[in-house]
Design an enzyme around this catalytic site. Structure first.
Site, PDB file in Angstrom:
ATOM      1  N   SER A  17      16.703 -11.387  -9.217  1.00  0.00           N
ATOM      2  CA  SER A  17      18.058 -11.913  -9.103  1.00  0.00           C
ATOM      3  C   SER A  17      18.289 -12.299  -7.659  1.00  0.00           C
ATOM      4  O   SER A  17      17.587 -11.820  -6.753  1.00  0.00           O
ATOM      5  CB  SER A  17      19.069 -10.832  -9.516  1.00  0.00           C
ATOM      6  OG  SER A  17      20.390 -11.192  -9.149  1.00  0.00           O
ATOM      7  N   TYR A  69      22.237  -2.244  -9.647  1.00  0.00           N
ATOM      8  CA  TYR A  69      21.622  -3.510 -10.063  1.00  0.00           C
ATOM      9  C   TYR A  69      20.862  -4.135  -8.897  1.00  0.00           C
ATOM     10  O   TYR A  69      19.708  -4.561  -9.039  1.00  0.00           O
ATOM     11  CB  TYR A  69      22.733  -4.447 -10.545  1.00  0.00           C
ATOM     12  CG  TYR A  69      22.276  -5.806 -11.011  1.00  0.00           C
ATOM     13  CD1 TYR A  69      21.957  -6.033 -12.347  1.00  0.00           C
ATOM     14  CD2 TYR A  69      22.200  -6.878 -10.130  1.00  0.00           C
ATOM     15  CE1 TYR A  69      21.554  -7.288 -12.787  1.00  0.00           C
ATOM     16  CE2 TYR A  69      21.791  -8.130 -10.554  1.00  0.00           C
ATOM     17  CZ  TYR A  69      21.474  -8.328 -11.885  1.00  0.00           C
ATOM     18  OH  TYR A  69      21.082  -9.575 -12.310  1.00  0.00           O
TER      19      TYR A  69
END
Length: 273
Positions: A140, A153
């Protein structure tokens, strides 16, 4: 197009979002895919729609036995494994670092970190006898910068980048390439959940927060994944490809602060990207 004729690929989280777009693209280019996902209804429907080129296997990506079973079935039903896409994910633990529970942390890390480790481990075991293969894991923009996602995350996605770099040297000796893709905000069911399922709202948010000024669609990410899986990328390994419209090169601040936890909680139970 036939870039993937003779190829067998597993896509985790392949029943929707980026995973579904990747599955469809591989099949469109002649490949066969095992869709590994917990979403039985969506996964079975997609496999049925794609005919003999795809099968569905209910898979908990945090469970090693499930990953082993998915690899075995793919090879038995579709042919020798040539590609692995570690895509399944959630947003997971949200809120202030001081309020994050150990249970939420562990669940998030299991799905975003341990699952990638398991995918890499067992795809490698299957590919080694054939002396070739390609693995692509979903990182990401939050995995290459700070302040672009919830804390756990962000930690997990940095781990995906780290494992990709670390494993590249070992796997190169087996003829296996490993790379990662780092999407920015992408219009998927997962991100739409941030706005209570309002796809139009999340599309506008991503558009306005991206330097290029356009929304990223699952097909945009799938294109990068297919490149890294294909022979066109035969000299590329250990690399993280940012597909983010310029987010990681911009001074724009798209952080999710702890005050955003209310909307993030809508996505807490999703299991796909």
């Amino acid at each position: 197009m036939s870039r993937f004729t003779g190829h067998t690929v597993i896509v985790t989280g392949g029943a929707s979002g980026i995973g579904e777009a990747t599955v469809r693209a591989i099949v469109r280019e002649g490949g066969k895919v095992l869709i590994a996902d917990l979403q039985e209804k969506e996964g079975e429907a997609l496999a049925q729609q794609l005919g003999d080129a795809a099968i569905f296997q209910k898979t908990d990506v945090t469970n090693e036995a499930d990953i082993i079973a998915a690899v075995a079935r793919a090879e038995q039903a579709l042919g020798p494994l040539t590609g692995m896409v570690n895509n399944a994910g959630i947003i997971g633990a949200v809120g202030s670092i001081t309020e994050t529970t150990v249970e939420a942390f562990d669940r998030t890390m299991a799905i975003l970190s341990r699952a990638v480790f398991l995918g890499v481990k067992h795809a490698t075991k299957a590919m080694k006898p054939h002396g070739k293969g390609a693995i692509v894991s979903l990182a990401s923009s939050a995995g290459v910068m700070g302040g672009l996602g919830p804390h756990t995350y962000t930690m997990a996605k940095h781990g995906v980048v780290g494992l990709t770099k670390s494993a590249a040297s070992e796997l190169s000796g087996y003829g296996i390439r490993i790379n990662a893709v780092a999407p920015g905000g992408t219009v998927t069911p997962l991100t739409a959940a941030l706005t209570g399922g309002d796809t139009e709202a999340i599309t506008e948010f991503i558009k306005s927060s991206t330097p290029l000024g356009i929304p990223c669609l699952p097909e945009d990410i799938a294109g990068g994944i297919l490149y890294l899986l294909s022979d066109e990328a035969r000299f590329v390994t250990g690399h993280t490809l940012a597909i983010d419209g310029g987010i990681t090169t911009s001074v724009l601040n798209t952080s999710f602060h702890h005050d955003d936890s209310e909307i993030l909680l809508h996505a807490g139970q999703r299991t796909e990207q």
